[in-house]
Each structure stands twice: as structure tokens, then as C-alpha cells.
Design an enzyme around this catalytic site. Structure first.
Site, mmCIF file in Angstrom:
data_model
loop_
_atom_site.group_PDB
_atom_site.id
_atom_site.type_symbol
_atom_site.label_atom_id
_atom_site.label_comp_id
_atom_site.label_asym_id
_atom_site.label_seq_id
_atom_site.Cartn_x
_atom_site.Cartn_y
_atom_site.Cartn_z
ATOM 1 N N HIS A 23 17.901 19.022 -1.265
ATOM 2 C CA HIS A 23 17.346 18.854 -2.531
ATOM 3 C C HIS A 23 16.957 20.477 -2.665
ATOM 4 C CE1 HIS A 23 16.432 15.491 -0.315
ATOM 5 N NE2 HIS A 23 16.376 14.715 -1.288
ATOM 6 N N GLU A 80 -6.093 0.040 3.069
ATOM 7 C CA GLU A 80 -5.729 -0.150 4.500
ATOM 8 C C GLU A 80 -4.255 1.101 4.653
ATOM 9 O OE1 GLU A 80 -5.529 -2.602 2.314
ATOM 10 O OE2 GLU A 80 -7.202 -4.012 3.292
ATOM 11 N N HIS A 125 -3.621 -15.331 6.368
ATOM 12 C CA HIS A 125 -4.611 -14.445 7.384
ATOM 13 C C HIS A 125 -3.846 -14.587 8.725
ATOM 14 C CE1 HIS A 125 -6.680 -13.803 3.724
ATOM 15 N NE2 HIS A 125 -7.772 -13.424 4.492
#
Ligand SMILES: Cc1ncc(C[n+]2csc(CCOP(=O)(O)OP(=O)(O)O)c2C)c(N)n1
Ligand SMILES: [Mg+2]
Length: 684
Positions: free
Chosen positions: A29, A429, A490
Site C-alpha cells: 500500500h 464487548e 444465549h
């Protein structure tokens, strides 16, 4: 050469090294290094407190290249500053971290100039980046760490910690959710030691950002509570330096600098195009760009006379002076505050203080038992008292994860209380896991917690933890269907298998409270590996260790918990976590029926597979092929232990919403089911 000319030469050296390296590699890059060379030059040579002679000096400023694809920026600057290499034992190796040969071999095997910045592989890289957003999110952990360290260790006239964290990012990092989570957290915590510089070039791979990214980024960061500055010309190093100066003077909030830039700057046919992002320019275009820079058009990998010296006179001199002053300060500090100095030294080497495992609980045999998460909570509260730099928190599930540190003085980490050991990550999270990485990179011993199911939301950063070989700790409770009525959203199924697949990550699912203690004992002694602890929500019987083998077997990953008389089993039951006590129940029934069964508790595949073959064969004798494994998780991968003829009682579907007892019946997690499978295998 005038000063002004030397500065341009130094900046153009970064640009041309980047272009040449990408061309040589035929991949990489070039555009962003060409655009950001002045920025990186300014941060490194004019501002940062970093000593190239000692890239792990504890109070150095941190530089994070979150747009990791622009790695040639880092390789160029590490090379030009002659940053020295250190090894994993923190010893200086007496050679440069990145040589010109490495740059010539950019992206090739064994080169210290790999495709993206790799912590642990190249000295001077503060964190691995490449997955966009991770770098900036990790930098928040670094900022929190500095605040915590400064609060604990600084004394009047002894500023042992006062470093800043600089992170460079692009459009990608700011589009990624984790970048937003982290920015929100940093703003909330008022981290005024943190500065992000946004490469506002309006280009990503698919073209102009007008097709994807048209929000008002500045307004967003203002809303997060950051100080927002703008530099309208990425080539204006005076303005860049001025903005960084404002950052230094800004209190109580992080700084966000929008830097308007031109990707591929100086390339007449590629500038401001997506092509400049990730393709070599080609020899002709490189010549044109070099001409624009006033560079010898055919020179390759050229470092003109005076460039190394220019960096030595800039960052070299400033960094050496800062480190020397700090070293003297630290010597005086050690004389006055020897305990604190010892802590800092131990922490820097990832050692544990003496007595770190003092008073760890021992749980008496108890058929009713205690939940994995509750046992964990007790252990955490002991460890956090024994180890001053042990801290962590949950993504808003502390009361459920039982990760809250409740002892006197533990406190909550907040903007106005940087002493706190309870971090509140909020429902973020992914940023939590990246932040834990940042804390660990700063040598704190850190943990993060949530429900096991939501480990998915943290997984990219957990993977980087393993890639970076960091001793982070992830505590995941509600490990299986114990969440019963909450239902399949869950109930983790494939999560164990997927974490077990991450190289170097230690995954542990302890079977009772004493195994939880032993799991922590094992984890705490890791220096270069992350660990995931998978814990039950519901109580598990505490096994009678006078009858069954001691829980210290956890340190070997799997161990014979209960055995047939004379140790020659005809069937082996293998289990982890909540299924260990189930296997014991089945075992007792089998023994009652005269079948010689063995129970192997297997909290960790990874640890077990690192034992000697002899030990592995002792636990799972190859000649005993009648094997039943039981785990409330995906059956995926268990063939390796049960073989072609064994049975696996596990999950092949998602769970269901019902009380746990009914789920256990529905999915076959009952002793009689194991007994039947075992009997069938032994033909009785
Ligand atoms: C999480 C993630 N998704 C996708 C990619 C692939 N990728 C690498 S760079 C890039 C575009 C980045 O654009 P920007 O951040 O604006 O960088 P610039 O081209 O301006 O340097 C993409 C999509 C990645 N590295 N990480
Ligand atoms: Mg961009």
C-alpha cells in the site's frame, strides 16, 4: 542543506522507501505512506518521547498505526531512527529492529518488514494492526493503563508515568464498529493522554467515501466528548505540530485531529484515487512521483546523506535525554519507594509478586456445590489483592459474571478515580477485548468478561491477543445451556470449538470449584499466552478430592479423575465443565454394574496436547477404544479423542428455551444416557 530542505528530504525518504518497497514486493500500500509521511515525521522527530536505543522504556510515548496497511510508514521510521531490536526476554540485541535489507524484502519471509505491523515480531511496534479499528481500540487500553499507572506510582516530584498515546487511523478504522465503541469509552473516561489522528482522504478500496461514508465524523467525536481539531493540509508540519501542542494542553478529554490528506500525494496519475491505496505505482509512475519530490528518478531505496543524522538529532537526542532523566528519576524513586519500584520492575517483566497465590480458596466436597462463576469471583478477589497490577471488568455483566472486585479499596475506575480496579466497559464487548489487549501491552495483568455467547462480539481482539502472545484473560460465564429459559440466542454451541481453533489461545472449561482455582493458578503463570476461562452459571458439585484425583491435574489439560480398579479401564468417559460431575455419576453406575470405567476430566485440549505423548497415552490408552465424550457444546472436533468408534454426546443443533433440567433431558445430558452409550460400546 538548510533545515527546511533537510526536513523535506527526510519526509521524502519515508515516501520513496515506501514506494520502492511496495514496487519491489509487487504488493502493498504505497498511497497512504506517501500522504502521511509528514505526519509521521512530525510525531516521531518533533514530538514523541521515544528512545530508539530502548524501545521498551516504560515511560515512552506510544505510537499506534491503526491503518496497518500503511506499514511502510512504520518500517521507514523505525529504520531511519535506527530503533534497536529487543527479544522476548526484554534484552537488547545490538542490531537494528528494521534494516534496509528488511525493507528491500518487504512482505517476504523472515523480513522484519512484514505486510502489517506485528507486535512481538518487530521491536518498536506497539500493537499488531491490520484488522481495521483494532489499533485505535487498543490505544484506549494504553491510555487507561497510563492513567492507572500514574495514579498508583507517581509521587510528589516523581512523575514516573506521564506518557501519551498517539494513534493514526483512516476511514476504515472509523467505519468499523469497534472504533466507535472505543471512542465512546475513551470520551466517557476523559482520556486526555490519548490522541487519534484521522487520515481524512475520502478514499477507501472501492473508491470515494461518498459512496459509503458521509456522516459528520467531527460532530460524532464532539458528541463522544472529544476535543476535535482540524489540520487542512497534511503537508503542513507546522500546523500538525501546533495541533499536537493543543492536544498536550487539553485536559479531561481525548483529542481527535482530522487531517485532510491526498492519498498517493505526488503521483501525478494516482493521487486521490483508490488505485493508490493498494497497488504498486509501477516504475514509470514512481519516476514521475520522484521527479515531483525532486528526487533522483532512478535511485532506489535511497537514504540521502544526513537523513539518519537528522533523526538522531531529533527523536534520538530528545528520546535519549528523556529516558536518561527518567532513569535517574527512577533510581532516586527506588531509593525512596523501593516497594513501588519493585512492583514496576516485576510488572515490566511480566513476573508475579511473591505470595501471588496466597490464600487461594480450597473448596470442600459438597454435592450441591458452587457455580463456576461464583468460585471464579472468590479467586479473582484474592488474586487482585495479591497482585497490585491485576485488574479488569465486564461488559456490563459484572453482577452475572461475578467478576466484580468487592474488597475494600478495589474501587471503580472512572475519570475521577483512576485508582479503581473494576473497569466498567459498558456493553462494548469488542472494545473491551481490544482494551484488555492495550492494558496487557502496557504490562498490566488484565481481564475482561461477558457471557460466553457474546465472545463472538470480542473474538477479533481475542485472536489478536493470541497473535501478539499477550497474557490476557477472558472470563466467559453462562458456558452452555445453563441459561435455560433465555433460549438459543444465549446458549453457546460452536464457541468452544471455534476458540480451541485459535493457535496459542489456552481455553479452559473447569469441572468444579477446585478446578476453577487450579485453572487460575495455571493462567496466572502464563507470560506469553492469552487464556479463555469458560465457567458455569449453575452450581456444580464440588467433587470429593479424597476419593477422586486432585484438581491440580488441570495443569496438564486432562487427567484421570476416577478410575477402574487396577487402572485397566474397558471404557473411558471424557468430559469438561458441567459434564464432569455427570460423567462421575455415570461412572459410579457403571462400576456398580461391574463395568471398569474411567473418567477423564478434560478442561483444556490445548494444554493436554502440549503434554508428552507418554502422558497423553497414560490418560487415554490407545488400546482402549471404547470412549464416550460428553460436552454441552458442538461435537465438532471431538473425533480426535473418541476415534472412529467412540460416542459423542454433544450438540448438533442450537439449544432451546426451557428450564435447564428439561434441556438436559431433551439433549441427552443425563447419566443414564452415558451409561447406555458406554455399555453399548463395551458390548454389555
Ligand atoms: C476489518 C477489516 N476489514 C477490511 C479490511 C481490508 N481493507 C484494508 S484497507 C481497506 C480500506 C481502508 O480504507 P481507509 O481506512 O480509508 O485507508 P486508506 O486507503 O485511506 O489508507 C480495507 C477495506 C481490513 N484490513 N480490516
Ligand atoms: Mg481513506
Amino acid at each position: 542543506m538548510t533545515d527546511e530542505k533537510m526536513i523535506q528530504t527526510a519526509i521524502n525518504t519515508i515516501r520513496t522507501l515506501s514506494m520502492d518497497a511496495v514496487q519491489q514486493a509487487k504488493s502493498g500500500h504505497p498511497g497512504t505512506p506517501m500522504a502521511l509521511a509528514p505526519l509521521v515525521y512530525t510525531i516521531w522527530n518533533r514530538v514523541m518521547h521515544f528512545d530508539p536505543q530502548d524501545p521498551i522504556w516504560p515511560n515512552r510515548d506510544r505510537f499506534v498505526l491503526s491503518n496497518g496497511h500503511a506499514s511502510m510508514l512504520l518500517w521507514s521510521v523505525l529504520h531511519l531512527t535506527r530503533t534497536q531490536a529487543v527479544n522476548a526476554e526484554y534484552e537488547s540485541l545490538g542490531h537494528p529492529s528494521v534494516s534496509l535489507e528488511d525493507i528491500r524484502h518487504f512482505r517476504q519471509l523472515n523480513s522484519k518488514a512484514p505486510g502489517h505491523p506485528e507486535y512481538h515480531w518487530v521491536s518498536g511496534v506497539e500493537t499488531t494492526t491490520g484488522p481495521l479499528g483494532q489499533g485505535i481500540a487498543t490505544s484506549v487500553g494504553m491510555g487507561i493503563a497510563e492513567k492507572w499507572l500514574a495514579n498508583r506510582y507517581n509521587r510528589p516530584d516523581f512523575e514516573i508515568f506521564n506518557y501519551n498515546v498517539y494513534a493514526v487511523c483512516g476511514d476504515g478504522c472509523l467505519m468499523e464498529g469497534v472504533g466507535s465503541e472505543a471512542a465512546s469509552l475513551a470520551g466517557h473516561l476523559g482520556l486526555d493522554n490519548l490522541c487519534w489522528i484521522y487520515d481524512n482522504n475520502h478514499i477507501t478500496i472501492e473508491g470515494q467515501t461518498r459512496i459509503t461514508f458521509t456522516e459528520d465524523v467531527e460532530a460524532r467525536f464532539l458528541a463522544y466528548g472529544w476535543n476535535v481539531l482540524r489540520v487542512g493540509d497534511a503537508n503542513d508540519i507546522e500546523r500538525i505540530e501546533h495541533a499536537l501542542d493543543i492536544f498536550h494542553k487539553t485536559k479531561d478529554r481525548p483529542t481527535f485531529i482530522v487531517l485532510d490528506s491526498h492519498i498517493g500525494y505526488g503521483s501525478p496519475n494516482r493521487q486521490d484515487t483508490a488505485a493508490a491505496h493498494g497497488e504498486p505505482l509501477g516504475d514509470d509512475e514512481i519516476r514521475l512521483a520522484k521527479k515531483f519530490y525532486g528526487w533522483p528518478e532512478d535511485a532506489k531505496f535511497l537514504v540521502p546523506d544526513g537523513v539518519y543524522d537528522h533523526f538522531t538529532a531529533g527523536i534520538g537526542a530528545r528520546g535519549a535525554k528523556a529516558r536518561q532523566q527518567w532513569t535517574e528519576l527512577f533510581a532516586a524513586y527506588r531509593a525512596k519507594y523501593s516497594d513501588c519500584a519493585t512492583e514496576i520492575e516485576q510488572m515490566q517483566r511480566r513476573e508475579l509478586p511473591t505470595g501471588w497465590d496466597r490464600d487461594l480458596p480450597v473448596f470442600p466436597a459438597d454435592p450441591k456445590g458452587i457455580a463456576g462463576r461464583d468460585a471464579s469471583g472468590k479467586v479473582l478477589n484474592v488474586l487482585a489483592q495479591n497482585i497490585p497490577w491485576f485488574l479488569g471488568g465486564s461488559a456490563d455483566l459484572g453482577p452475572s459474571n461475578k467478576t466484580t472486585l468487592t474488597f475494600k479499596g478495589a474501587g471503580d475506575f472512572e475519570a475521577d478515580n483512576p485508582a479503581g480496579k473494576n473497569l466498567h466497559f459498558g456493553i462494548r464487548e469488542h472494545a473491551m477485548a481490544a482494551t484488555v489487549n492495550g492494558l496487557s501491552l502496557s504490562k498490566l495483568r488484565a481481564f475482561g468478561a461477558t457471557f460466553f455467547i457474546f465472545s463472538d462480539y470480542a473474538r477479533p481482539a481475542i485472536r489478536l491477543s493470541a497473535l501478539m502472545e499477550l497474557p490476557t484473560i477472558f472470563i466467559f460465564t453462562h458456558d452452555a445451556m445453563g441459561d435455560g429459559e433465555d433460549g438459543p440466542t444465549h446458549q453457546p454451541v460452536e464457541h468452544l470449538a471455534s476458540l480451541r481453533a485459535i493457535p496459542g489461545l489456552v481455553t479452559l472449561r473447569p469441572g468444579d470449584a477446585n478446578e476453577v482455582v487450579e485453572a487460575y493458578r495455571y493462567i496466572m503463570q502464563l507470560r506469553h499466552q492469552p487464556a479463555v476461562l469458560v465457567l458455569s452459571r449453575q452450581p456444580l458439585p464440588s467433587l470429593d478430592r479424597s476419593k477422586y484425583a486432585p484438581a491440580s491435574g488441570v495443569a496438564r489439560g486432562a487427567y484421570v479423575l476416577a478410575d477402574a480398579s487396577r487402572g485397566n479401564p474397558e471404557v473411558i468417559l471424557i468430559a469438561s465443565g458441567s459434564e464432569v460431575s455427570l460423567a462421575i455419576e455415570a461412572h459410579e453406575k457403571l462400576v456398580g454394574e461391574g463395568i471398569r470405567s474411567r473418567v477423564v476430566s478434560m478442561p483444556s485440549w490445548d494444554i493436554f496436547e502440549h503434554q508428552t505423548q507418554e502422558y497423553q497415552d497414560r490418560v487415554l490408552p490407545p488400546e482402549v477404544t471404547a470412549r464416550v465424550a460428553v460436552e454441552q457444546a458442538s461435537t465438532f472436533g471431538w473425533e480426535r479423542y473418541i476415534g472412529r468408534t467412540g460416542r459423542m454426546i454433544g450438540m448438533k443443533t442450537f439449544g432451546a428455551s426451557a428450564p435447564l433440567k428439561e434441556l438436559q433431558r431433551k439433549f441427552g445430558f443425563e447419566p443414564d444416557h452415558l451409561v447406555a452409550a458406554a455399555k453399548e460400546l463395551v458390548g454389555k
